[in-house]
Every structure is written in C-alpha cells, then in structure tokens.
Design an enzyme around this catalytic site. Structure first.
Site, short mmCIF file in Angstrom:
data_model
loop_
_atom_site.label_atom_id
_atom_site.label_comp_id
_atom_site.label_asym_id
_atom_site.label_seq_id
_atom_site.Cartn_x
_atom_site.Cartn_y
_atom_site.Cartn_z
CB THR A 174 24.49 30.07 11.36
OG1 THR A 174 23.22 30.29 10.74
CG2 THR A 174 24.47 28.74 12.08
CE LYS A 200 19.99 38.54 12.93
NZ LYS A 200 20.80 37.53 13.62
CE LYS A 239 15.50 34.83 13.26
NZ LYS A 239 16.78 34.18 13.60
CG HIS A 298 17.88 22.86 14.01
ND1 HIS A 298 19.12 23.19 13.54
CD2 HIS A 298 17.68 21.57 13.65
CE1 HIS A 298 19.64 22.17 12.90
NE2 HIS A 298 18.77 21.17 12.95
#
Ligand code: TH1
Length: 829
Positions: A676, A565, A571, A373
C-alpha cells in the site's frame, strides 16, 4: 411518566447550546477554558504542550457531538451493521486529520494565531499511535476513515495496547528496540467507558449437564479478566457521521474471591490479580511471522470475546431472538488474528443461547467474511492444540466438531482422497498437532477476499487451491486502497491546494476518480511550474529533517530516492543497497570528466526489523556501514548520499512521502500480497521503480508501464527461475558488489557473512542475483528520465492523475456492496 420525561428532556436541551459554534471567538473561548478547567493551568501561562492539550479537548468536544448524533441515527434506523475485527490499527496522529475531516482546520488556525500560537507547531506535539506493525494495520486505519466518510454503519474493534510498536533506536548502525509507552502523556482522543465492561473467561474444564432431556456442555473457567472499552472517535470527511473504534483494555476482575491467611498472601494475591493487565499490555512486533505463544492466544480471545459480547448485547437491545442476526450483523475478520470469533459465536449460540448446532452453524456461515493479507507460509497462524485445549477447552471441542462435520461433508464430495482431506483439515497432524486458523476461517466464511488481483490468483492456484476447487464462489478480491484524506490532504497540503485549483473543485477528496481530470493538463507549462515548486518545497522540508536526524546535508537538486517499509528479505532492501554500492563503485572508477553526467542521488531507506529477525537487522547495519563510507568520501560529494531514517512510523511517512521523487518497491514477484506504500507515493506524484508484484500490477494498468520503471522476473517466472537458479551464471556486477561486502570493504565482514550467504547462487531464494541486471537497467532509465525535467514532471502529474482507483473509498464501497451487504446510513446535518 411520559410527560414528566419530556419536561426533563426539554430542560436538558435548554441547558445545552444545541451545537458548539466554530467561529474564532468561540474556539478561543473553548481552548482557553480547557486550559483552565481541563488541563488545569492558568490561562495566563501555558506552554505549547498545554495549548495542544486544550486544543485537542476542544476538538474532541466537537467530535463527541457528531458522534452522539451518529449513534442516535444508527439506533433509529437500525441498519445492518459492519463489525470490523482487527488486532492492529496504525492511526498515527489524530489532530490534523480530525480538524480537516470536521472541516474546521482554518478556523482553528485563525483562532490560535490570535492567541499567539501556530496550529502546525501545536500539531507537532502529538505522538504517534502505533498499535500495529505495518501495511495490514495502516490499512485498517485507512478503512475506518473511508467507512466514516462514506456513511457506513460500522464499528471497529481492537486492543488498547499499553505499549505500541517498539521505537527503533540506532546505535553504531545497529537497531535497538525501546518500549513505546505511548500513553505516558495521556491520550485525549479516547473516551474511557468504565461502564462498558465484560468478563472474559479462561482455562478450566468443560462439564456436562442434563438439559431438556439431553446433555449440555458447560464451560467452568478458572480465571476471569475484565475488558474495559475505550472509544476512539473516527470522523468522516464532508459528513456529520462519526463512528467508533472501540479498543479493549484488560483489568483485574472483581469476581475472583480472595482468601488470605496472612499479609504476604494478601499482597501476593493482589499482585497476581494485577497481572491481568498484561493481556492488553503489548503489541507483538512480528510482521508476517507467527509463533504459537500463550499470551498472544490470550490477547486474541480476550479481544474476540469482549467484542462479541458487545455486538450481541447491541443486537439483543432490539431483537428477541437470533432469526435476524445475519440481516443485522456482518463480522469482518482482518486476517486470521480474530478467527477465534468463529468458535466463540458457536459457543455463545449453542451453549448460552441454546440454539441447535445446525441452526448456530447456519447463522455463523452467514455473518463471517474473511480477508487474508499474505502468501507467505510462515505468516499462517497455527495454534498448538495443547495450548488451545488448556486455555479454551470448550473452543477446542467446538473446533473439533466443526472439523468433523466439515470432513464428513468433504468426503461426500471428493471421496476418500486422504492427501487432500488432510491438506484441507482444520487440524494439522504432525510433531505439534495444531489448528490451521486460515482453514477454519475459510470453512465458516461466506466470502474470502484477497487484497489484489494477483493475490487472488495465487490464492486460487496455490495457497488455497483445494478450497477454491471446492467452493469457487467464495473467492474474491478487493484491491487495497489508502485514504487520500490522510495521504494527500493532511500530509501534502500544498499539493492538495494545487490539485483543487486545477480541477476547480475539492470534490476529489471524497471522489478520487476525479483526479483523472489532471491528465488534461499533463503538458501544461503553468501547471508544470507550480507542480515543481510544490515538490521542491516538500523536498526542502525533507532535507531539513534528514540533516536534523542524521547530520547529513543533502542537495534538493538531487533525485530523492526512497524505500520505506518493514525490513524483510522478500522486500529486498538488500538489493537496493547492493545497487547503491554498484553506483558508488561506478562513480569511483569513472574518469573525472564523466562524472558530470552522473545524476546526483539521495538514497533514503527506512523501516523496522522484527526484534528476532537477524538477517533483517543485518540489512539495517549494512545500510549504515555503506552510508558511513559513501557520505564521508570527499571524492563523491553530492553525487551520492545514503541516509537511513530511524524509527519509521506514520508521522515520518507523512513527511517523507511528499518529498520523494522516486520510490522503490522491490519485492520478489509473487510475494507482496498487495503493498500500500506504493499507492501513497503514487498519489503524491512520486514515480515508482518496482517489480510487477501485488498492487503494482494494477498501478501499471492505470498509468501505463511507460510511466514507471519496472524490472525483474514476473510472477510466473519466479518458480522457474528458482529451479534453474543453482545452475545460472551470476552476473559479474552482482558477484562484485557482494564480494565487496564479504571482503570487508565496508567493515564488519564477519557480521555480514550470513547476509552474503543468503544471496549465493544455490541459496538465493529471493532471486537478488537473477534480478540484478534488470534492476540496474531500471535505475539507469530513472536517471535518464530525471534529467529531462519536463518529461519527469509530466510522468509525476500522470502518476497522481492515475491514482484514483487506489483510494480506500473504492475498496470499502466494493466490500460494502459485494461482501458485507451493508448500506449507507447518513446522519442528518
Ligand atoms: C500485509 C501484506 O504483506 C501487504 O502486502 C499488504 O499490502 C498489507 O498486509 C495490507 O493488506 C501484511 N501484514 C501482516 C501483518 C501480520 C501478519 C500478516 C500480514 S500480511 C502481523
């Protein structure tokens, strides 16, 4: 005997109403009975929480019915089964999801209203089951929903942590962690299976015994713990199938003899035994970073050992040898967290079932499939050899043996290229000799999946290049997806109704590709009006929540701009905040008359930082410091607001996502394996402001670059920029906003120093400076689009219309066919 049995069975059936009925009178009767006999309150006086408890028990009865039928059906047909092994599941709440999947939400709402209760109010009583960290864990939950809905014979396995992911509490703008003892108020959704228990062994030594003329290894452990099963029932939508998520809890074992000479000894011995429970007590809160801790390793083995005993027992119920094992069993490794399963299967087959090594290896290589992942090196699991050797001595031997045989084979293929051999070895030499769990997983799995097209490319060309060159046929990808049942039907009922009305069918809830049908109406004035109305009501609900959480009043006419998130440098929440500072600075320096042209914004940020991740925690504090300044500046008013939503979890996401106009996905290109969250926003008609990274690249393919706001360096440009970065000129605007933070414009300048250092020219690994101008341009484009209401609404409709590919149903069908080789097995209605 047979006749006797049949008579008994008939009598049993006679005693039981075949199936529970779902008319309002039966439902009311059920609920009230559960108030009286399960919750043990009087039916004349019970509060919302007690009503919720009774309600969940009545839903649970209906789940159990279907679940029994499903298990009988699976047993009869004996199909190949999928076993999904994951250390994390983020299930969130279960009530609404269950009654919607069972197709009886409205019946319950009616029944309750006649009893004087509101379904939605009772649903709010439920806590959030947070047995996971972030994307990976929610993905497991979405995939379970799809497996059930698509009738696949699947079992999920995991750990029943007593403490879920920590609760985030903000004090003075700093994150504090509080334990999430989520079982405090009971958990009506699980079924404790006191008879489904297995003994799990640890430590000890490996001895040799003579066996059939040869030597046989015997592991003599010196600690044992019991694993007790807790079943969580996962109902499919539009089917009777209801599958099992089996979570293991650790309990002290009866097998350890105690010999005590005095009361103190005895007391201590019992207290020590109780320590067994710590194995399943707490979820590690680190997302994408890994430390070689003994407790974590114990958790992994505990979970793997119990699950495999259960799986093998089920297989042996109907098979007398292992010939058919690969035809009946697929074992899916969700990242490397369960990868000890490989060594455990080998140990069981060789040491306990007396298969030869080569036969056992042949079987293992046919059953394991592995999904990775991430691309971040710090996330790759390495277990120190010493640690493994002391906790699981036999497994260490087995892993050495696997590695020895693998390297011998490899030498035959590639010769004595020692650099490459040492890169591919399962054992990493070095200061701390350790096991590379990813290498072990690749060597034994017949298929290695990435989670997006881009991720697969990076796996082939960078992360696992050597392995790809050796076994190109093993490498594939299945772009992630999320379940529309949770992320539209449950969380956005009014949008759900609107979509069904315009498509003239609810079939999209099981077949997301049908959403393209909305394209036809993308410019339809009536749809536009209804679409805007639905979105506005969702924004009002969110505005109320924001005010309740933070005391900040926000205007629903402003653009709701959301970034939700885990907090991580890659990020780039810091980039978002620097952009907000820039916006603030511009408004402050603007002439009054020009302010009329400013598009009002409500910037919303939410997410947890790993407890030990200092920079991430500073980003949270900075967000609060900037918010404090902006929100209290009377000069700014409704033009700009910044709010941090504390304790982000699944339930919060269900509320916020439907109310977002714009959502931000800012990861430096090449770092987000998939992502996602963006898919959930997309389905709900929220526009994306994003880098071309992970699954966003595929979203662009579906809805077109002109339906979103893209910015920043591309995947291929990032390494080039990194080389050049120290010599690049920093954009003036970027230098200015960083300086404002550095110089204490928002206070706490000492505390923010290291954060500012992390984006200085020679240090800016995630390229905030290099991407800043392009980011501001994308923001300006979003402002411009927002003023044109018609254009915005059209883009919003097209986002939902183009989201079909991002259903986890598509992902699961793909896995089933191409990776697991399983077929649907539908339980008759
Ligand atoms: C995430 C990835 O970062 C994300 O890009 C992806 O969409 C998601 O998995 C689902 O595939 C990961 N979460 C974790 C959590 C741990 C370790 C590694 C990863 S990668 C604990």
């Amino acid at each position: 005997r047979l006749g006797e049995n049949r008579a008994k069975v008939e009598r049993m059936f006679g005693l039981m109403d075949r199936f529970l009925k779902n008319d309002p009178a039966t439902l009311q009767n059920d609920i009230v009975n559960h108030v009286e006999y399960t919750v043990a309150r009087s039916r004349f006086s019970f509060d919302d929480f007690e009503a919720y408890q009774a309600l969940t028990h009545s839903v649970r009865d209906r789940l159990i019915e279907r679940w029994h039928d499903t298990q009988i059906c699976f047993r009869r047909k004996d199909p190949k089964r999928l076993y999904f092994l994951s250390l994390e599941y983020l299930m969130g709440r279960s009530l609404s999801n269950s009654v919607i999947n069972l197709g009886i939400r409205d019946q319950y709402a009616d029944a309750l209203s006649q009893l004087g209760f509101d379904f939605e109010v009772l649903a709010e009583q439920e806590g959030d089951a947070a047995l996971g960290n972030g994307g990976l864990a929610r993905l497991s939950a979405c995939q379970m929903d799809s497996l059930a809905t698509l009738d696949y014979p699947a079992w999920g396995y995991g750990l029943r942590y007593q403490y879920g992911l920590f609760r985030q509490v903000i004090l003075d703008g700093y994150q504090h962690e509080q334990p999430d003892y989520w079982l405090n108020f009971g958990n009506p959704w699980e079924i404790e299976r006191i008879h489904v228990t297995y003994t799990v062994k640890f430590y000890g030594t490996v001895e040799e015994e003579n066996f059939k003329g040869g030597k046989h290894k015997v592991w003599v452990p010196n600690e044992t713990v019991e694993a007790v099963a807790y079943d969580n029932l996962i109902p499919g939508y539009g089917t009777r199938n209801t599958i099992t998520l089996r979570l293991w809890a650790a309990k002290p074992s009866d097998q350890n003899d105690m010999e005590s000479y005095n009361t103190g000894d005895y007391i201590n011995a019992v207290v020590n035994r109780q320590r067994a429970e710590t194995i399943s007590s707490i979820l590690y809160p680190d997302d994408r970073s890994h430390q070689g801790k003994e407790l974590r390793l114990k958790q992994q083995y505990f979970f793997v050992s119990a699950s495999l005993q259960d799986i093998i027992r089920r297989f042996k119920d109907t098979h007398s040898n292992f010939d058919d094992f690969p035809e009946k069993v697929a074992l899916q490794l969700n990242d490397t967290h369960p990868s000890l399963a490989i060594a455990e299967v080998m140990r069981v087959l060789v040491d306990e079932e007396n298969l030869s090594w080569s036969r056992a290896w042949d079987i293992s290589c046919k059953i394991f499939t592995f999904t990775t992942h991430t691309v971040l090196p710090e996330a790759s699991e390495k277990i120190p050899v010493d640690l493994l050797g002391s906790l699981l001595p036999r497994h260490l031997q087995i892993i050495y043996e696997i590695n020895f045989r693998f390297l011998e084979e490899l030498k035959k293929r590639i010769g004595l290229d020692y650099d490459r051999l040492s890169r591919m070895s399962i054992i990493e030499e070095g200061a701390v000799k350790s096991i590379r769990m990813a290498n072990l997983s690749i060597v034994c799995s017949h298929t290695v999946n990435g989670v997006s097209k881009m991720h697969a490319e990076l796996l082939k060309t960078r992360v696992f290049k050597d392995f790809y060159e050796l076994w190109p046929h093993k490498f594939h990808y299945k772009t992630n997806g999320v379940t529309q049942r949770r992320w539209v039907v449950v969380s956005n009922p009014s949008l759900c109704a609107l979509i069904s009305k315009w498509l003239g069918t609810e079939a999209w809830i099981r077949d997301m590709d049908l959403l393209v049908g909305l394209q036809e109406y993308a410019t339809n004035g009536d749809l536009h009006e209804e679409w805007k109305m639905v979105r506005k009501v969702n924004k009002m609900r969110l505005a109320e929540y924001i005010e309740a959480m933070s005391g900040v009043k926000v205007s629903v006419d402003a653009m709701f701009d959301v970034q939700l998130k885990r907090i991580h440098e890659y990020k780039r929440q810091f980039l978002n905040i620097l952009g907000i500072i820039h916006r603030y600075d511009c408004i402050k320096n603007m002439e009054k008359k020009d302010r009329r042209n400013v598009v009002p914004r409500v910037c919303i940020i939410g997410g947890k930082a790993a407890p030990g991740y200092e920079i991430a925690k500073k980003i949270i504090k900075l967000c609060h410091a900037v918010a404090e300044k902006i929100n209290n500046d009377p000069d700014i008013g409704d033009l700009l607001k910044l709010v941090f939503i504390p304790d982000y979890n699944i339930t919060v996401a269900e509320l916020v996502i439907p109310g977002a106009d714009l959502s931000q996905h800012l990861s430096t290109a090449g770092h987000e394996a998939s992502g996602t969250g963006c898919m959930k926003f997309l389905m709900n008609g929220c526009l994306l402001l994003a880098t071309a990274d992970g699954s966003t690249i595929e979203i662009i393919e579906e809805i077109g670059a002109d339906n979103m706001f893209l910015f920043g360096a591309k995947v291929s440009e990032v390494p080039v920029l990194r080389k050049k970065a120290p010599n690049l000129k920093v954009p003036l605007q970027f230098a200015r906003v960083v300086r404002m933070v550095r110089n204490g414009y928002f206070g706490f300048e000492d505390y923010f120093e290291s954060l500012c250092d992390s984006v200085e020219v020679d240090n800016d690994f995630y390229l905030l400076g290099a991407d800043f101008e392009s980011y501001l341009e994308a923001q300006a484009a979003a402002d411009k689009a927002f003023i044109d209401e018609e254009k915005w609404t059209q883009m919003s409709i097209l986002s939902t219309a183009g989201s079909g590919r991002f259903s986890s149903d598509r992902t699961i069908d793909d896995y089933a066919e191409k990776t697991w080789g399983i077929e649907r097995c539908r339980c008759p209605a």
